[in-house]
Write a protein that holds these residues in place. Structure first.
Motif, PDB file in Angstrom:
ATOM      1  N   ASN A   1       0.866  -1.138  -0.027  1.00 16.56           N
ATOM      2  CA  ASN A   1       0.079   0.145  -0.107  1.00 16.56           C
ATOM      3  C   ASN A   1       0.898   1.311  -0.048  1.00 16.56           C
ATOM      4  N   PHE A   2       0.912   2.180  -1.021  1.00 19.27           N
ATOM      5  CA  PHE A   2       1.710   3.230  -0.975  1.00 19.27           C
ATOM      6  C   PHE A   2       0.804   4.395  -0.586  1.00 19.27           C
ATOM      7  N   PHE A   3      -0.318   4.564  -0.163  1.00 13.73           N
ATOM      8  CA  PHE A   3      -1.278   5.539   0.171  1.00 13.73           C
ATOM      9  C   PHE A   3      -1.379   5.722   1.477  1.00 13.73           C
ATOM     10  N   SER A   4      -1.668   4.863   2.286  1.00 12.13           N
ATOM     11  CA  SER A   4      -2.253   4.835   3.664  1.00 12.13           C
ATOM     12  C   SER A   4      -0.920   4.651   4.604  1.00 12.13           C
ATOM     13  N   ALA A   5      -0.944   5.780   5.640  1.00  8.57           N
ATOM     14  CA  ALA A   5       0.084   5.602   6.512  1.00  8.57           C
ATOM     15  C   ALA A   5      -0.241   4.423   7.575  1.00  8.57           C
ATOM     16  N   SER A   6      -1.444   4.124   7.796  1.00  9.71           N
ATOM     17  CA  SER A   6      -1.679   3.176   8.798  1.00  9.71           C
ATOM     18  C   SER A   6      -1.303   1.661   8.322  1.00  9.71           C
ATOM     19  N   GLN A   7      -1.261   1.618   6.881  1.00  9.51           N
ATOM     20  CA  GLN A   7      -0.891   0.435   6.396  1.00  9.51           C
ATOM     21  C   GLN A   7       0.450  -0.181   6.676  1.00  9.51           C
ATOM     22  N   SER A   8       0.941  -1.371   6.909  1.00  4.08           N
ATOM     23  CA  SER A   8       2.018  -1.798   7.537  1.00  4.08           C
ATOM     24  C   SER A   8       3.168  -1.620   6.293  1.00  4.08           C
ATOM     25  N   SER A   9       2.804  -1.714   4.975  1.00  7.50           N
ATOM     26  CA  SER A   9       4.088  -1.357   4.242  1.00  7.50           C
ATOM     27  C   SER A   9       4.478   0.040   4.119  1.00  7.50           C
ATOM     28  N   ALA A  10       3.255   1.063   4.320  1.00 10.51           N
ATOM     29  CA  ALA A  10       3.514   2.366   4.348  1.00 10.51           C
ATOM     30  C   ALA A  10       4.218   2.636   5.591  1.00 10.51           C
ATOM     31  N   ALA A  11       4.084   2.136   6.748  1.00 15.36           N
ATOM     32  CA  ALA A  11       4.559   2.681   7.994  1.00 15.36           C
ATOM     33  C   ALA A  11       5.887   1.871   8.315  1.00 15.36           C
ATOM     34  N   GLY A  12       6.442   1.381   7.446  1.00 16.57           N
ATOM     35  CA  GLY A  12       7.875   0.785   7.315  1.00 16.57           C
ATOM     36  C   GLY A  12       8.074  -0.750   7.618  1.00 16.57           C
ATOM     37  N   SER A  13       6.960  -1.598   7.875  1.00 16.88           N
ATOM     38  CA  SER A  13       7.203  -2.827   7.949  1.00 16.88           C
ATOM     39  C   SER A  13       7.416  -3.413   6.348  1.00 16.88           C
ATOM     40  N   PRO A  14       8.462  -4.444   6.433  1.00 15.86           N
ATOM     41  CA  PRO A  14       8.556  -5.067   5.112  1.00 15.86           C
ATOM     42  C   PRO A  14       7.321  -5.828   4.589  1.00 15.86           C
ATOM     43  N   VAL A  15       7.104  -5.945   3.448  1.00 12.70           N
ATOM     44  CA  VAL A  15       6.328  -6.748   2.879  1.00 12.70           C
ATOM     45  C   VAL A  15       6.889  -7.864   2.278  1.00 12.70           C
ATOM     46  N   ARG A  16       6.855  -8.920   2.631  1.00  9.05           N
ATOM     47  CA  ARG A  16       7.649 -10.069   2.401  1.00  9.05           C
ATOM     48  C   ARG A  16       7.284 -10.643   0.822  1.00  9.05           C
ATOM     49  N   CYS A  17       8.308 -11.074  -0.093  1.00  5.86           N
ATOM     50  CA  CYS A  17       8.035 -11.463  -1.221  1.00  5.86           C
ATOM     51  C   CYS A  17       7.811 -13.198  -1.351  1.00  5.86           C
ATOM     52  N   HIS A  18       7.256 -13.679  -2.310  1.00 10.08           N
ATOM     53  CA  HIS A  18       7.164 -15.125  -2.603  1.00 10.08           C
ATOM     54  C   HIS A  18       7.518 -15.398  -3.626  1.00 10.08           C
ATOM     55  N   ALA A  19       7.861 -16.839  -3.868  1.00  7.91           N
ATOM     56  CA  ALA A  19       7.955 -17.275  -5.247  1.00  7.91           C
ATOM     57  C   ALA A  19       6.851 -17.255  -6.229  1.00  7.91           C
ATOM     58  N   ALA A  20       7.028 -17.090  -7.430  1.00  5.01           N
ATOM     59  CA  ALA A  20       5.998 -17.006  -8.254  1.00  5.01           C
ATOM     60  C   ALA A  20       5.576 -18.644  -8.523  1.00  5.01           C
TER      61      ALA A  20
END
Length: 187
Positions: A168-187
């Motif tokens: 989430n690029f827009f909400s400061a309350s979302q984990s990714s915008a607040a600085g917590s990493p969003v883990r990636c998974h194999a395709a």
């Protein structure tokens, strides 16, 4: 003392051949294990956006590539980053991100390397549609070609493809915008 039997020489050759086969298999196994690729983990950090006066939206994020291997370096030969929204079918609505970090990139052992990336969306109606009126969650797809190096030995090129969601690029309350990493998974 009697001379050795004629069949004894043949048995020695057979045993020597078996021993050589076992040694060769052990050497191949050791080389295979040593040259096996490292497990690289990706995550999206510092996801955010900037809206300029002319309506242009800049989506900024950092990819963190974690190489936990103590023996294998990673040499990225190419890297493509795509951003897809959740307002339509996955990978129907997508934009190629600009990767600001210079590629090719060499990542040392036991290291986390950051890769800066951004997407610029021009201020027109398609921007609102793509961003879901600045409320959408996004998926980041990383496609890379990498070679692993152990000492002087190098592996073949490997394709790496991972998906990171939800970003989430827009909400400061979302984990990714607040600085917590969003883990990636194999395709």
């Amino acid at each position: 003392m009697a001379p050795p039997a004629a069949g004894l020489n043949e048995k020695h050759y057979i045993l020597a051949a078996l021993a050589a086969t076992v040694v060769a298999a052990a050497v191949v196994t050791v080389v295979f294990v040593v040259l096996s690729p490292a497990r690289v983990h990706f995550s999206v950090t510092n996801a955010g956006s900037h809206l300029s006066d002319d309506g242009t939206v800049q989506l900024n994020f950092t990819l963190a590539a974690n190489n936990p291997s103590r023996r294998a370096e990673v040499m990225y030969r190419s890297m493509f980053v795509d951003v897809s929204n959740s307002t339509g079918l996955l990978w129907v609505n997508w934009v190629r991100a600009y990767v600001a970090t210079a590629i090719p990139l060499q990542q040392p052992t036991d290291n986390v390397t950051t890769i800066a990336a951004s997407v610029t969306l021009l201020g027109d109606p398609s921007t609102e549609a793509f961003t879901g009126n600045m409320k959408s969650e996004f998926t980041v797809k990383v496609t890379a070609m990498a070679r692993f190096k152990v000492g002087v030995a190098r592996t073949r090129l490997y394709d790496i493809k991972v998906y990171c969601r939800p970003v989430n690029f827009f909400s400061a309350s979302q984990s990714s915008a607040a600085g917590s990493p969003v883990r990636c998974h194999a395709a």
